[in-house]
Design a protein around this motif. Structure first.
Motif, mmCIF file in Angstrom:
data_model
loop_
_atom_site.group_PDB
_atom_site.id
_atom_site.type_symbol
_atom_site.label_atom_id
_atom_site.label_comp_id
_atom_site.label_asym_id
_atom_site.label_seq_id
_atom_site.Cartn_x
_atom_site.Cartn_y
_atom_site.Cartn_z
ATOM 1 N N ASP B 109 77.551 -24.082 51.778
ATOM 2 C CA ASP B 109 78.212 -25.372 51.551
ATOM 3 C C ASP B 109 78.001 -25.833 50.106
ATOM 4 O O ASP B 109 78.916 -26.398 49.501
ATOM 5 N N GLY B 110 76.844 -25.556 49.545
ATOM 6 C CA GLY B 110 76.618 -25.940 48.148
ATOM 7 C C GLY B 110 77.579 -25.207 47.236
ATOM 8 O O GLY B 110 78.222 -25.804 46.364
ATOM 9 N N ASN B 137 75.751 -24.718 56.271
ATOM 10 C CA ASN B 137 74.470 -25.108 56.882
ATOM 11 C C ASN B 137 74.028 -26.486 56.393
ATOM 12 O O ASN B 137 72.887 -26.894 56.568
ATOM 13 N N GLU B 138 74.951 -27.179 55.756
ATOM 14 C CA GLU B 138 74.823 -28.613 55.462
ATOM 15 C C GLU B 138 73.689 -29.000 54.520
ATOM 16 O O GLU B 138 73.187 -30.113 54.577
ATOM 17 N N ALA B 139 73.288 -28.070 53.670
ATOM 18 C CA ALA B 139 72.358 -28.415 52.583
ATOM 19 C C ALA B 139 72.140 -27.182 51.715
ATOM 20 O O ALA B 139 72.576 -26.082 52.066
ATOM 21 N N TYR B 140 71.497 -27.385 50.579
ATOM 22 C CA TYR B 140 71.120 -26.262 49.702
ATOM 23 C C TYR B 140 69.836 -25.679 50.268
ATOM 24 O O TYR B 140 68.732 -26.113 49.932
ATOM 25 N N MET B 141 69.971 -24.694 51.125
ATOM 26 C CA MET B 141 68.794 -24.179 51.822
ATOM 27 C C MET B 141 67.959 -23.273 50.935
ATOM 28 O O MET B 141 66.739 -23.324 50.947
HETATM 29 MG MG LIG Z 1 73.822 -24.519 52.415
#
Ligand SMILES: [Mg+2]
Ligand SMILES: Cc1ncc(C[n+]2csc(CCOP(=O)(O)OP(=O)(O)O)c2C)c(N)n1
Ligand code: SF4
Lengths: 393, 311
Positions: B109-110, B137-141
């Motif tokens: 996503d990022g 995955n809704e964030a910078y993992m």
């Molecule tokens: Mg992500």
């Protein structure tokens, strides 16, 4: 028979690109390089080339698309200037480290800020450590000749590195000059067919490119890249020799102008060399032993050759059309002087930063530089090592 | 042919085991399912943006990819693959390519909603024959769970931490699927590894074999960032869909089609509850925040129903 014509630098580059007929060109407009993709897209529109022209939405994507295309085995070219090159910065390093022989024209323009569309070398100097080979050109003829040679240098199996062909915005890019073109078939023959060793489109040999490297491997990969740059030194001369056979025009790491018996000289790049040669001629008329070196190959840097070529001078001025803000001279000065430490210890060296943001450089100003050098030669004393030329203090 | 997961898993895998993604991670399931939709005789060029997927699957001198793979940077998977696709067309003109090659870009996503958004929009607008897959995955993992524009409202991340004054991320999630639909490209779909993976597989197949650009937005939960128990992966996805937080739909040549309508739309708290990133919302004083999330989910769901002619 060579073809005599009158073309601007950008037109000459576009003609060379038509003759090269690359598989992919991905580019984005920016003054003064814009004309290159413009002229070239007309060749595409007229079916004069088989190229896929990718009109990307930014220079970052231009270089990214060039990387994707070249990795897929396509002969790939682009052109840019200034902010465009700056925006590509991240991808320049990746193109070089992936060992992709992309060829790019850099039409030198000052970097913002303040925004300025005119010529200096701050853009390509900012990319000097990106792993690209850099060739510099005095005029349209050299831009054309260097672009054609760049294909051969970049794609050589011992090199496989991207090449920038740098020439001065407006001064070279837009001024129309006489030029001698090579016939289409001869260019084709000279560059040959591109046969990449690895390609994403080689379905029988799938490869993974651009992995994560841990400390156990990264250094070796960088070392191999440095070795390729070393190989480029040899290949640049080999290609130049072949090119001379084809055209009669001679190229090396640098051009030495009236250097044999010179006592004072300057080291300079690109179009200002033309003005400086005029000044050398004037000085010679007065019996002054002035000479000039015009650097063609800045990366790889001809450390030993250039150092030696300056060893018989009493004094030399190294002229930078870029500021490095080191407070210790421009980038060319730093590197040339480093070479002189080994090979020309007795030659006094001074730095001049000139012509930033397109500031005109007049013959009388360059004459002033030679006068300063003569004074240094006479007294053996350097009053000021770091100088600016033609600026209001 | 009717979808049958069992027979499909008998196809040779195009991404190997032994990659280093975490247990319970959604991304490798997404990738494996998308690649499974390729015809076995077709070759693929796969570009991946910097992120968890890339660093865990191509660590020198190993690679988990059996097709041709390229990673160049974080924000440019779409541009990189668009260049490879242009090369394919150019070389095809001069008879230098063999067989069919498909072009796929994967980005987190990022790398998709944020830093790679421009390159994605450009590549889709130019009409390259490629599929862009966002594993969301809704964030910078990869850099340690920082918020992105895809992070849902009030989620606790390391750059939108839940504190005593600010209860996590203050903005709602960007609706990228709708933005991509507005590009008017031939195929856009929102999907997830749901149940037997049929929805994801079939959309991947359509995306791959519809000529021109296609975009898939795929929910790909991350147990580390979302803080659920790793075996709960499929349950989390199911709850995202049953609560209408992540509706399954596609947009074919501009026509919206709803692919799944829950018989019994669950309240959004059912989805939020098992996830540690929303734990701070389950206190007396934060009840209003849960209502706010529910309202926004309902609003977006109703709008989608209208677009799909299901209202
Ligand atoms: Mg992500
Ligand atoms: C230009 C640039 N900025 C920042 C980074 C650092 N970085 C690498 S991966 C990443 C986050 C990736 O997030 P996402 O795209 O959502 O993928 P995920 O890791 O969550 O799978 C960041 C910030 C980078 N590599 N390049
Ligand atoms: S951190 Fe999350 S996204 Fe990354 S590999 Fe682990 S589970 Fe997957």
């Amino acid at each position: 028979m060579a073809i005599k014509d009158k073309l601007s630098g950008n037109e000459a580059i576009a003609v060379a690109m038509r003759q090269i007929d690359p598989d992919v060109v991905a580019a984005f407009p920016i003054t003064p390089s814009t004309e290159v993709p413009q002229y070239f897209s007309q060749f595409v529109a007229n079916g004069q080339v088989h190229t896929e022209f990718v009109a990307v939405e930014s220079e970052h994507s231009a270089m990214s698309a060039c990387i994707g295309a070249e990795a897929a085995g396509a002969r790939t070219m682009t052109a840019t200037s200034s902010q465009g090159l700056a925006l590509m910065w991240e991808m320049l390093y990746i193109a070089a480290s992936l060992r992709l022989p992309i060829v790019m024209s850099v039409i030198n323009r000052a970097l913002s800020g303040p925004i300025n569309i005119h010529n200096d070398h701050s853009d390509s100097m900012g990319a000097r450590d990106s792993g690209w080979i850099q060739l510099y050109c005095e005029n349209n003829q050299e831009a054309y000749d260097n672009l054609i040679q760049a294909i051969r240098i970049a794609e050589h199996k011992d090199v496989q590195l991207p090449v920038m062909v740098c020439y001065d915005g407006f001064i070279t890019s837009h001024a129309v000059e006489n030029i001698e073109l090579i016939e289409d078939e001869k260019v084709k023959e000279f560059i040959g067919e591109y046969k990449p060793q690895y390609s994403l489109l080689d379905r029988d040999n799938p490869i993974s490119m651009g992995p994560l490297d841990m400390p156990a491997f990264y250094f070796e990969h960088k070392r191999a890249q440095a070795e390729a740059m070393k190989n480029a030194k040899r290949v640049i001369l080999e290609v130049a020799q072949e090119f001379e056979k084809l055209t009669g025009r001679k190229y090396g790491y640098f051009e030495e102008y009236k250097m044999e018996d010179a006592e004072v000289g300057i080291v300079i790049m690109n179009s200002t060399a033309g003005t400086a040669k005029f000044v050398v001629n004037e000085l010679r008329k007065q019996g002054i032993k002035a000479g000039l070196i015009k650097l063609r190959v800045f990366r790889p840097f001809p450390f030993e050759e250039l150092g030696k070529a300056l060893s018989h001078l009493k004094a030399v001025a190294i002229m930078d059309k870029a500021e490095s803000f080191s407070t210790a001279g421009g980038p060319l000065f730093t590197e040339v002087r480093s070479a002189m430490f080994d090979y020309a210890k007795d030659t006094k060296a001074v730095s001049y930063i000139y012509g930033l943001g397109g500031r005109d450089v007049r013959p009388d100003e360059i004459m002033g530089v030679y006068k300063d050098l003569l004074e240094i030669a006479r007294t053996g004393q350097v009053k000021s090592t770091f100088n600016y030329l033609g600026v209001r203090e | 042919m009717a979808y049958n997961l069992k027979t499909l898993t008998e196809k040779e895998e195009r991404i190997t085991g032994g990659h280093r993604m975490c247990a319970g991670c959604g991304a490798p399931i997404v990738v494996r399912t998308v690649l499974r939709a390729l015809k076995p005789e077709d070759h693929a060029v796969i570009g991946v943006a910097t992120g968890c997927l890339e660093v865990s699957t191509c660590l020198y001198p190993y690679t988990a990819w059996k097709d041709s793979f390229i990673h160049s940077a974080f924000e440019n998977a779409a541009a990189t693959v668009s260049g490879a696709e242009a090369a394919y067309r150019a070389l095809a003109k001069v008879g230098k390519v063999k067989g069919t090659t498909k072009f796929i870009a994967f980005g987190g996503d990022g790398g998709t909603y944020d830093i790679g958004f421009q390159a994605l929009s450009g590549a889709m607008e130019r009409g390259h024959d490629m599929v862009y897959v966002c594993y969301d995955n809704e964030a910078y993992m990869n850099t340690g769970i920082q918020r992105s524009s895809s992070t849902p409202k009030y989620a606790d991340t390391t750059t939108s931490p839940a504190g005593s004054e600010i209860p996590g991320k203050v903005q709602f999630k960007k609706d990228l699927t709708m933005i991509m639909a507005a590009h008017n490209i031939p195929y856009v779909a929102q999907t997830a590894p749901f149940r037997n993976l049929k929805d994801l597989y079939e959309k991947a197949e359509k995306a791959l074999y519809t000529p021109g650009p296609a975009f898939l937005n795929v929910l790909a939960p991350c147990p580390r960032g979302w803080r659920y128990n790793t075996p709960q992966l499929m349950e989390i996805v199911r709850l995202a869909i049953e609560t209408c937080v992540w509706p399954l739909y596609e947009v074919i040549e501009g026509k919206f089609i709803l692919n799944y309508k829950p018989k019994n739309k669950l309240p959004v708290v059912e989805y939020l509850k098992p996830q540690g990133r929303f734990r701070h919302l389950f206190t007396k004083e934060n009840e209003g925040l849960l209502d706010e999330i529910q309202k926004e989910v309902d609003r977006r769901w109703n709008r989608l129903l209208e677009l799909c002619g299901e209202a």
